[in-house]
Design a protein around this motif. Sequence first.
Motif, PDB file in Angstrom:
ATOM      1  N   HIS A   1       0.815  -1.218   0.000  1.00  0.00           N
ATOM      2  CA  HIS A   1       0.000   0.000   0.000  1.00  0.00           C
ATOM      3  C   HIS A   1       0.854   1.276   0.000  1.00  0.00           C
ATOM      4  O   HIS A   1       0.505   2.277  -0.647  1.00  0.00           O
ATOM      5  CB  HIS A   1      -0.914  -0.026   1.230  1.00  0.00           C
ATOM      6  CG  HIS A   1      -1.852   1.127   1.315  1.00  0.00           C
ATOM      7  ND1 HIS A   1      -3.014   1.210   0.581  1.00  0.00           N
ATOM      8  CD2 HIS A   1      -1.802   2.278   2.037  1.00  0.00           C
ATOM      9  CE1 HIS A   1      -3.633   2.342   0.857  1.00  0.00           C
ATOM     10  NE2 HIS A   1      -2.916   3.008   1.738  1.00  0.00           N
TER      11      HIS A   1
ATOM     12  N   HIS B   1       1.075   4.518  -2.574  1.00  0.00           N
ATOM     13  CA  HIS B   1       1.001   5.975  -2.375  1.00  0.00           C
ATOM     14  C   HIS B   1       2.116   6.688  -3.150  1.00  0.00           C
ATOM     15  O   HIS B   1       1.872   7.706  -3.802  1.00  0.00           O
ATOM     16  CB  HIS B   1       1.079   6.318  -0.885  1.00  0.00           C
ATOM     17  CG  HIS B   1      -0.258   6.273  -0.195  1.00  0.00           C
ATOM     18  ND1 HIS B   1      -1.299   7.098  -0.550  1.00  0.00           N
ATOM     19  CD2 HIS B   1      -0.721   5.508   0.830  1.00  0.00           C
ATOM     20  CE1 HIS B   1      -2.352   6.847   0.229  1.00  0.00           C
ATOM     21  NE2 HIS B   1      -2.027   5.876   1.070  1.00  0.00           N
TER      22      HIS B   1
ATOM     23  N   SER C   1      -0.149   9.710   5.955  1.00  0.00           N
ATOM     24  CA  SER C   1      -1.515   9.202   5.805  1.00  0.00           C
ATOM     25  C   SER C   1      -2.106   8.956   7.188  1.00  0.00           C
ATOM     26  O   SER C   1      -1.544   9.371   8.203  1.00  0.00           O
ATOM     27  CB  SER C   1      -1.489   7.912   4.991  1.00  0.00           C
ATOM     28  OG  SER C   1      -0.890   6.882   5.738  1.00  0.00           O
TER      29      SER C   1
ATOM     30  N   ASP D   1      -6.834   7.194  -0.240  1.00  0.00           N
ATOM     31  CA  ASP D   1      -6.734   5.849  -0.811  1.00  0.00           C
ATOM     32  C   ASP D   1      -7.536   5.681  -2.100  1.00  0.00           C
ATOM     33  O   ASP D   1      -8.683   6.107  -2.196  1.00  0.00           O
ATOM     34  CB  ASP D   1      -7.175   4.820   0.230  1.00  0.00           C
ATOM     35  CG  ASP D   1      -6.158   4.700   1.351  1.00  0.00           C
ATOM     36  OD1 ASP D   1      -5.030   5.212   1.188  1.00  0.00           O
ATOM     37  OD2 ASP D   1      -6.487   4.080   2.384  1.00  0.00           O
TER      38      ASP D   1
HETATM   39 ZN    ZN Z   1      -3.365   4.997   2.322  1.00  0.00          ZN
END
Ligand code: ZN
Length: 320
Positions: free
Chosen positions: A110, A114, A135, A291
């Motif tokens: 993840h 980003h 985040s 996201d």
């Molecule tokens: Zn995220």
Amino acid sequence: MILGIETSCDETAAALVTDEGEIRSSVVASQADLHARYGGVVPEVASRRHLELVIPVIREALADAGATLADVDRIAVTQGPGLIGALLVGLAAAKAVAWSRRLPLVPVDHLDGHVASLYLEPDPLEPPFLCLLASGGHTLLLDIRSHTEQKLLGTTLDDAAGEAFDKGARLLGLGYPGGREIDRLARDGDPGAYDFPVARLPGLDFSFSGLKTALLYAVRDLSDDDLGARRADLAASYQHAIVRALVDRARAAAAETGRERIAIVGGVAANSDLREALPDAKAAPLALCTDNAAMIASAARWVEPVPYPRYLALDAYASR
Ligand code: ZN
Ligand code: KG4
């Protein structure tokens, strides 16, 4: 085309991205309203909602791109870090779709996702650069050396920057998710009204828990009427302290590594004060800060696909 799927927290997302990094479609179904009344994401509620949304969201991403699964040559999915139950829903859906068409599957981290939000058309950034990833779950300073090599320079010792925004918003009686609420309210406030402390740690690490406590004390000392009158000043001053910490460290990290360019990604990169405080930095496009699955498909371009059907044994991971 690459079909990206993202379900690590409370957004169910699917996107179609070409090998050149062109976004053909990007669908994000936010569950924020569902979790708002609890003041934060409830993991089990998130998993169940992902289960309901993941197939409709994939269908919508295909339809928006005017495509079918026949146009997809690999499936990219977030493998971690995140909420484990939420991740498993996306991973299972990705496996099922890939398996049904005998396609390869690309497991994506993840956080790499980003960073890869910067590599998409129409204005992609080429490494090397210094990246601030801020985040709800992470605050990282990364030396991005190439599309596949990075070095961690600093991280938070307690709360993530987005978490500090969310917890601060809760103390101020604002809604969830809190970052956007504080951002909005702060426009009517004076950032110099309160002198909130910024932790001065050696090196390039962050700490936001002291700041949160300072806000708690400031709020506790006010009557309900006074809090109403000072809320915007509190939001502006609190936001200013978070942004100052992020900007100071990002600039220090750039100086230390000799990187000329700074990039900011992650949900907090949507913050208007942060974007203004780093005018020379490359900020991820607003729609790609929080996201989404386009960034996951983007990152997949530099990850070795796992061939059919070996990926059926893949597991998700909660932390890096
Ligand atoms: Zn995220
Ligand atoms: O990247 P993201 O969508 O999810 C994680 O991977 O954690 O980031 C969500 C975080 C939340 O904490 C949210 O409050 C924060 O990003 N956020 C903001 C803004 N928009 C979202 N923080 C400050 N200002 C904003 N405009």
